[in-house]
Design an enzyme around this catalytic site. Structure first.
Site, PDB file in Angstrom:
ATOM      1  N   ASP A 102      -4.706  -2.730   5.369  1.00  0.00           N
ATOM      2  CA  ASP A 102      -6.164  -2.648   5.467  1.00  0.00           C
ATOM      3  C   ASP A 102      -6.759  -3.782   4.615  1.00  0.00           C
ATOM      4  O   ASP A 102      -6.838  -4.928   5.066  1.00  0.00           O
ATOM      5  CB  ASP A 102      -6.586  -1.256   4.987  1.00  0.00           C
ATOM      6  CG  ASP A 102      -8.031  -0.922   5.265  1.00  0.00           C
ATOM      7  OD1 ASP A 102      -8.858  -1.838   5.308  1.00  0.00           O
ATOM      8  OD2 ASP A 102      -8.353   0.268   5.443  1.00  0.00           O
ATOM      9  N   ARG A 164       0.259  13.715   9.552  1.00  0.00           N
ATOM     10  CA  ARG A 164       1.342  12.723   9.560  1.00  0.00           C
ATOM     11  C   ARG A 164       2.348  13.004  10.678  1.00  0.00           C
ATOM     12  O   ARG A 164       3.039  12.106  11.147  1.00  0.00           O
ATOM     13  CB  ARG A 164       2.111  12.740   8.225  1.00  0.00           C
ATOM     14  CG  ARG A 164       1.325  12.250   7.019  1.00  0.00           C
ATOM     15  CD  ARG A 164       2.269  12.019   5.842  1.00  0.00           C
ATOM     16  NE  ARG A 164       1.572  11.946   4.571  1.00  0.00           N
ATOM     17  CZ  ARG A 164       1.054  10.836   4.056  1.00  0.00           C
ATOM     18  NH1 ARG A 164       1.114   9.713   4.730  1.00  0.00           N
ATOM     19  NH2 ARG A 164       0.451  10.850   2.889  1.00  0.00           N
TER      20      ARG A 164
HETATM   21  C1  PRP Z   1      -2.205   3.449   2.967  1.00  0.00           C
HETATM   22  C2  PRP Z   1      -1.195   2.653   3.752  1.00  0.00           C
HETATM   23  C3  PRP Z   1      -0.993   1.449   2.901  1.00  0.00           C
HETATM   24  C4  PRP Z   1      -2.334   1.260   2.227  1.00  0.00           C
HETATM   25  C5  PRP Z   1      -3.068   0.140   2.908  1.00  0.00           C
HETATM   26  O1  PRP Z   1      -1.516   4.184   2.015  1.00  0.00           O
HETATM   27  O2  PRP Z   1      -0.018   3.384   3.939  1.00  0.00           O
HETATM   28  O3  PRP Z   1       0.011   1.648   1.923  1.00  0.00           O
HETATM   29  O4  PRP Z   1      -3.043   2.488   2.365  1.00  0.00           O
HETATM   30  O5  PRP Z   1      -4.303  -0.085   2.289  1.00  0.00           O
HETATM   31  P1  PRP Z   1      -4.725  -1.485   1.684  1.00  0.00           P
HETATM   32  O6  PRP Z   1      -4.250  -2.574   2.600  1.00  0.00           O
HETATM   33  O7  PRP Z   1      -6.237  -1.387   1.641  1.00  0.00           O
HETATM   34  O8  PRP Z   1      -4.137  -1.574   0.316  1.00  0.00           O
HETATM   35  P2  PRP Z   1      -2.145   5.426   1.270  1.00  0.00           P
HETATM   36  O9  PRP Z   1      -2.634   4.982  -0.067  1.00  0.00           O
HETATM   37  O10 PRP Z   1      -3.111   6.102   2.180  1.00  0.00           O
HETATM   38  O11 PRP Z   1      -0.937   6.344   0.967  1.00  0.00           O
HETATM   39  P3  PRP Z   1       0.093   7.050   1.966  1.00  0.00           P
HETATM   40  O12 PRP Z   1       0.918   5.958   2.587  1.00  0.00           O
HETATM   41  O13 PRP Z   1       0.870   7.934   1.067  1.00  0.00           O
HETATM   42  O14 PRP Z   1      -0.689   7.821   2.989  1.00  0.00           O
END
Ligand code: PRP
Length: 190
Positions: A102, A164
């Site tokens: 993201d 999930r």
């Molecule tokens: C989500 C995804 C990435 C991160 C991307 O993880 O899995 O690791 O966000 O976001 P960014 O590019 O803005 O840094 P999340 O923190 O939701 O944890 P999860 O994988 O445990 O759901």
């Protein structure tokens, strides 16, 4: 448990085809190597599990955990390594596997940390790339799908830890684009 209105963005068949395609590309690029695949918990576990079964090269697998989102749909600016690797990356061909990129802060932070540990090579692979949301410069070597607006769940991705398990990747709809409601485990209306 969050209750959401969902519609399918990428079906299980579409995902399977794309993961197979990624596996073929990665297998070609790593021919004769023994890469270490690093999954970022938790979201990548489904993608990584499917991806390694489409690789023709032997691999090792390890995981890290980085905290970024919490229970919110908004990205946090702060990224912390909360679970480290158990396998050394020094001298290894390392491929980081992520479910979604993201802002890019999570992957950027991890790549920076791993680069300091002396891998032989360091690449990244993500299933979903929200390229337009990038807040830091980042080139990803293998991308499954590029996507635009929308908060997605399923195939490992969560909303406050729910959803999930869904086999399709689904967009959580807002009030402006209503559809039938779906409980986790009910299946998804397209
Ligand atoms: C989500 C995804 C990435 C991160 C991307 O993880 O899995 O690791 O966000 O976001 P960014 O590019 O803005 O840094 P999340 O923190 O939701 O944890 P999860 O994988 O445990 O759901």
């Amino acid at each position: 448990m969050k209750k959401a209105k969902l519609h399918v963005l990428h079906s299980r068949d579409e995902i399977a085809e794309r993961v197979r395609w990624l596996g073929e590309r990665i297998s070609q690029d790593y021919e004769g190597r023994f890469p270490l695949l690093v999954g970022i918990l938790k979201g990548s576990f489904v993608f990584l599990a499917d991806l390694i079964r489409h690789l023709d090269v032997p691999v090792e697998v390890d995981f890290v955990r980085l905290a970024s989102y919490g229970d919110s749909m908004e990205s946090s600016k702060e990224v912390r390594l909360t679970k480290d690797l158990e396998i050394s990356v020094e001298g290894r061909d390392v491929l980081v596997v992520e479910d979604i990129v993201d802002s890019g802060r999570t992957l950027k932070e991890l790549l920076g940390e791993l680069a300091r540990r002396g891998p032989r090579s360091l690449r990244s692979c993500c299933l979903l790339d929200k390229r337009h949301r990038r807040e830091v410069p980042l080139e990803i070597d293998y991308v499954g799908f590029e996507m635009n607006e929308g908060f997605v769940v399923g195939y490992g991705l969560d909303w406050a830890e729910s959803y999930r398990h869904l086999p399709d990747i689904c967009v959580v709809e807002t009030e402006e684009t209503p559809s039938e409601e779906c409980e986790p485990g009910e299946g998804v209306k397209s």
